[in-house]
Design an enzyme around this catalytic site. Structure first.
Site, PDB file in Angstrom:
ATOM      1  N   LYS A   2       0.832  -1.194   0.000  1.00 22.26           N
ATOM      2  CA  LYS A   2       0.000   0.000   0.000  1.00 22.26           C
ATOM      3  C   LYS A   2       0.875   1.257   0.000  1.00 22.26           C
ATOM      4  O   LYS A   2       2.032   1.224   0.434  1.00 22.26           O
ATOM      5  CB  LYS A   2      -0.888   0.030   1.259  1.00 22.26           C
ATOM      6  N   ARG A  34     -10.645 -11.232   1.464  1.00 25.28           N
ATOM      7  CA  ARG A  34     -11.491 -12.296   0.901  1.00 25.28           C
ATOM      8  C   ARG A  34     -10.793 -13.655   0.970  1.00 25.28           C
ATOM      9  O   ARG A  34     -11.462 -14.688   0.990  1.00 25.28           O
ATOM     10  CB  ARG A  34     -11.884 -11.929  -0.530  1.00 25.28           C
TER      11      ARG A  34
END
Length: 495
Positions: A277, A351
């Site tokens: 990130k 996920r």
């Protein structure tokens, strides 16, 4: 904060501060009328002077009253007497709480519960007074060498001379929700070097010890390896912190009653893995475990309320870090369900841990499964910070959650989960890719999860925009604990 029920007539009440409602056009609530009589028309005179208009969330603190037993009065505007909505009421109560927060008042008697809110009852009124007063008094001091000064106000009495049973029920509900929210905020606000997967597991064990109907089970990485949770474990490979699969089980109903299962994403820090990130704002990625904190808060509230339900909380917890052994873009892993997953972006890791937890949920023979996760920045772009995103494979479940959100004032907005979106998850090399491109990112993330929830009724809450605030007000919100507890209350009432 202590919350009490008081039914002493105002004429005989001794109080540091009496909180009463006024409306537009100089109209007084019943409690304000009584106070006006006791003070020789003081309240009416103040309204006539125009010092307060009675608009929603207007407040005026009167520091002296010609009535020795009641030292102060806080006037709170509720707007149009014939159009008092739930949101207006909650906004006004919150304004009252923030006004008192800035004073040296230690205790107050709140008469706002008596006012009729459209579509609501006294229990709802009382509950939201507790929630609204508790929120601004939350403080995080764990990591400060000099903790912030303690706030003066420590006690609120809900004052009403009618239907004490209904108001006490609201007090009980509000206190359980407020304490669940506070727990969720506290765990979420802790830094990632303290709140690790092991720490979350320890918190679950502590909560279970406090309630006889709660039990906790912690699965280690070796246990998950035996279960075939290759997707979950692929995320934890990049971290020095061992992953944990945490289960909290509340038994409040017959053993044969199918449980409601909550699954909360527990990424205690998310650096993005190899798909690192940007540095700006990365500190907020300690909040990637807000879904797991909400599970802890909701289970604690359910146990506190002794709800006649069976509830299971499942928390897959890990870090997502860059490391020589971390997932790489292009890697293919095998989930517990047997589906292979091509990892196109390691920052779509939530996920990957949720899919194995959702498969694990089948062992409990669930009535419904609801997962909550700070899953996609796309949800923040689409919906902002007002509603959480809602998707699911069962209309009744989604409608029930939407209805609960209206009552809880913890809003959701349903997005479509259409088959056409599934095509975005195609992979040339595995059964499914873990991302579906830029378009409809929140929906394709839910589409990914839907591949693992075909055997039961399931709903997904994307709380990426609602679980915490940024900027000067940076901190966890405790959402969606109010929504989850309201759903449980609705289920309990139906039962």
């Amino acid at each position: 904060m202590d919350y009490l029920l008081a039914n002493t007539p105002i004429e005989k009440l001794e109080s540091e501060c009496l909180i009463v409602a006024i409306f537009e056009e100089n109209q007084l609530s019943p409690a304000a009328q009584t106070l006006d009589s006791l003070t020789d028309g003081l309240i009416s005179n103040i309204l006539t002077r125009g010092d307060i208009k009675g608009k929603v969330a207007d407040t005026l603190l009167i520091n002296y009253l010609p009535h020795a037993a009641i030292k102060r009065a806080l006037l709170v505007g509720l707007g149009d007497k014939n159009d008092l909505s739930s949101k207006k009421y909650r906004k006004a109560v919150a304004a009252a709480a923030n006004t008192l927060k800035a004073t040296q008042i230690k205790s107050a008697d709140c008469c706002l519960v008596e006012n009729q809110v459209t579509g609501q009852n006294l229990t709802w009124n009382a509950r939201h007074i507790v929630e609204a007063f508790d929120a601004p008094f939350y403080q995080f001091n764990d990591c400060k060498s000099k903790p912030a000064a303690k706030l003066t106000l420590t006690s609120i009495s809900l004052h009403s001379e009618t239907d004490a049973v209904a108001i006490q029920a609201g007090l009980d509900q509000g206190l359980a929700i407020a304490q669940g929210v506070a727990l969720t905020k506290h765990v979420s606000d802790l830094p990632g070097n303290i709140c690790t997967p092991t720490y979350l597991a320890e918190q679950a064990i502590e909560i279970a010890k406090q309630h006889k109907n709660l039990s906790a089970e912690i699965l280690e990485e070796a246990d998950m390896q035996k279960l075939g949770m290759g997707s979950f474990l692929s995320v934890s490979r990049g971290s020095r912190q061992p992953a944990k699969l945490i289960t909290l089980e509340y038994k409040g109903a017959d053993a044969n009653t199918q449980p409601i299962v909550f699954v909360g994403k527990g990424l205690t820090f998310d650096a993005g893995g190899i798909s690192l990130k940007p540095g700006a704002g990365m500190d907020e990625m300690k909040y990637d475990m807000c879904g797991s904190a909400a599970v802890l808060g909701a289970l604690q509230a359910a146990a506190q309320l002794q709800l006649p339900l069976n509830i299971v909380g499942i928390i897959p917890s890990s870090e997502n870090m860059p490391d020589g052994d971390a997932n790489k873009p292009g890697d293919i892993v095998t989930s517990m369900a047997g589906l292979t997953i091509e990892i196109l972006n390691t920052d779509a890791e939530g996920r990957l841990i949720l899919c194995d937890a959702l498969t694990y949920a089948k062992k409990f023979n669930p009535d419904v499964v609801i997962d909550m996760a700070t899953l996609t920045g796309a949800c923040l772009v689409a919906l902002g910070r007002v509603p959480s995103g809602l998707l699911g494979n069962d209309d009744t479940l989604c409608n029930d959650l939407s209805a609960a959100s209206e009552t809880a004032l913890d809003s959701v907005w349903r997005l479509p989960l259409w088959e056409e979106y599934q095509d975005q998850l195609k992979s040339n090399f595995a059964d499914i890719a873990n991302i579906g491109g830029r378009d409809a990112g929140t929906i394709t993330a839910a589409c990914f999860l839907s591949r693992f929830t075909k055997d039961y009724k399931w709903a997904h809450l994307d709380i990426a925009g609602t679980a915490w605030k940024s900027g000067d007000a940076k901190g966890a919100t405790g959402r969606p604990v109010p929504l989850l507890v309201q759903y449980l209350l609705d289920r309990a009432n139906a039962a």
